[in-house]
Write an enzyme that holds these catalytic residues in place. Structure first.
Site, short mmCIF file in Angstrom:
data_model
loop_
_atom_site.label_atom_id
_atom_site.label_comp_id
_atom_site.label_asym_id
_atom_site.label_seq_id
_atom_site.Cartn_x
_atom_site.Cartn_y
_atom_site.Cartn_z
N GLY A 1 10.01 21.76 4.53
CA GLY A 1 10.12 20.81 5.63
C GLY A 1 8.75 20.21 5.85
N HIS A 2 8.51 19.06 5.28
CA HIS A 2 7.18 18.44 5.38
C HIS A 2 7.18 17.40 6.49
CE1 HIS A 2 6.25 19.67 0.94
NE2 HIS A 2 6.21 20.67 1.78
N ASP B 1 3.99 26.00 5.27
CA ASP B 1 3.77 25.30 6.55
C ASP B 1 2.30 25.04 6.83
OD1 ASP B 1 6.54 25.57 7.03
OD2 ASP B 1 6.21 27.58 7.80
N GLN C 1 6.28 25.30 0.05
CA GLN C 1 5.99 26.70 0.44
C GLN C 1 4.51 27.04 0.15
OE1 GLN C 1 9.10 26.42 -1.78
NE2 GLN C 1 9.95 25.72 0.14
N LYS D 1 0.90 20.58 4.21
CA LYS D 1 0.79 19.87 2.91
C LYS D 1 1.30 18.45 3.02
CE LYS D 1 3.29 23.10 1.04
NZ LYS D 1 3.26 24.11 2.10
#
Ligand code: IMP
Length: 430
Positions: free
Chosen positions: A42-43, A15, A226, A18
């Protein structure tokens, strides 16, 4: 950007932002490829007033013409992939012709999610706090040499036999751990057969595509999911994910040699967060914990869970520099600290049995659990940084803070992000 093949890697517990950094850098590359993980990621990317949350498709998809690949190291949830793709298409993005999925990537199927849920329940108080996306069980099948690869779908009969065996094995395992959950074997086979032609249409050899692109002088970004401290080898085991998130996993996870990579950018927040269980040495006490969570909007993009927040931990990022061979840092969310009167950085840990402060991140979780961070306190800048676009635009105290991060981590800062929008980024000395 002069590098040809760059890895973007999370250098805390995930988180770090990225997605935004990849989105900005994707402007200058031809291919963006994911190399590990799956829909646990989750980007979040903001384009204008629109927000996109990508779970499996690389963030580069939001730039027209970029090829986006899922490498062999990814565990691909095909149903979720098509859901994500349909949403992008509905929002006007021509995702389908630009996405490629490795024929060697393993499938993550609904029974992996059931196994994930059942395993977490079985762990009771020792739960890992997984995202529930089936990641651990899918990698277990891969390493146990009983997984199903995308390329296995070429033959309908082989695919059906593998699916039946996988689903039946999952049902036996669910029963053996006392779970009531079961997968409908024939239903699953039918569902996979329905999407089989569409998935086969995306199949490529990612290593070959990337190698040819590099030979032709194109640029490639390898996008990690991650963070380093969630790496199955180097992270806070067992409170980790089941893949090699670190840069060493990048070449392996797309199918090129490590000599191809010529830069590794570590993305770090200007503070630290973690979601799920496990140690977080610099975790803030209340009410600062809640204050920073609200300022930073620290809720999981995949699960919505509140993230735990802490001060910047230089021990963690120094460790991440070593295990990833970081060549530069991208510091995100600096603006979240804008209102704080003072800011702390952990420079080392005090642990029992050691007379001196330790500056190396310990492998032993018990040692880590009792580690007391040694802090340096710096003055805050108490002014907005959101409009800064050059290094010189940043307040003096913010620059001092960033320079201290560079010194303590031994890594130069290449980018500073001061907001969610694409233009809220400062290139530093590149
Ligand atoms: P899993 O990857 O779902 O098995 O979860 C294992 C651990 O990794 C848990 O602590 C999760 O919260 C964490 N995790 C997995 N994916 C992400 C992510 O994208 N960001 C932050 N933490 C993650």
């Amino acid at each position: 950007m002069t590098n040809r093949c760059m890895v973007i890697v999370g250098s805390q517990w995930g988180d770090e932002g990225k997605g935004k950094i990849v989105d900005v850098l994707a402007e200058e590359v031809d291919i963006v490829a994911r190399y590990q993980g799956g829909a646990n990621a989750g980007h979040t990317v903001h384009v204008g007033t629109e927000e996109f949350i990508l779970h499996q498709i690389p963030s580069g998809i939001l730039h027209s013409g970029r090829r986006c690949l899922l490498g062999n190291g990814v565990v691909v949830d095909p149903f979720q992939l098509f859901e994500e793709m349909s949403e992008l298409i509905a929002r006007g993005i021509d995702a389908e012709p630009r996405v490629g999925v490795s024929s060697r990537a393993h499938l993550l199927l609904p029974y992996h999610k059931l196994l994930d849920r059942a395993a977490e329940l079985g762990r009771g108080e020792k739960k890992i706090g997984t995202t529930g996306r089936g990641i651990g069980p899918a990698y277990e099948d891969k390493v146990a040499r009983q997984g199903i690869r995308v390329g296995d779908l070429r033959s309908e009969t082989r695919a059906q036999a593998l699916l039946r065996a996988g689903a039946e094995r999952a049902n036996l395992r669910l029963a053996s751990i006392g779970s009531e959950l079961r997968v409908d074997v024939d239903g699953l086979i039918g569902e996979v057969m329905d999407i089989r032609p569409r998935l086969l249409g995306l199949m490529v050899d990612t290593g070959q595509v990337i190698d040819e692109a590099l030979v032709a002088g194109q640029r490639v970004l390898l996008e990690g999911a991650q963070g380093a401290l969630l790496d199955v080898d180097h992270g806070t085991y067992p409170y980790v994910t089941s893949s090699n998130t670190t840069a060493g996993g990048a070449a392996l996870g797309v199918g090129v040699g490590p000599t191809r990579v010529d830069a590794v950018v570590g993305v770090v927040k200007a503070y630290t967060t973690r979601v799920g269980e496990g140690p977080l040495p610099t975790e803030l006490a209340s009410p600062l914990q809640e204050q920073v969570r609200e300022l930073g909007g620290e809720y999981g993009a995949t699960t919505g869970r509140p993230r735990r927040c802490g001060w910047f931990d230089a021990v963690v990022v120094r460790f991440a520099r070593r295990v990833n061979g970081l060549t530069g840092l991208a510091v995100t969310k600096l603006d979240v600290l804008d209102t704080l009167p003072e800011i702390r950085i952990a420079t080392g840990y005090q642990v029992s049995g050691e007379a001196e402060e330790i500056t190396n991140f310990p492998a032993d979780l018990e040692q880590l659990a009792e580690a007391v961070p040694v802090y340096e306190t710096m003055p805050g800048w108490q002014t907005s940084t959101q409009d800064a676009r050059r290094w010189e635009d940043l307040p003096e105290a913010a620059r001092a803070y960033l320079r201290r991060i560079e010194e303590l981590t031994g890594t130069p800062i290449w980018y500073v992000s001061v907001g969610t929008r694409r233009d809220q980024i400062i290139p530093v000395g590149r």
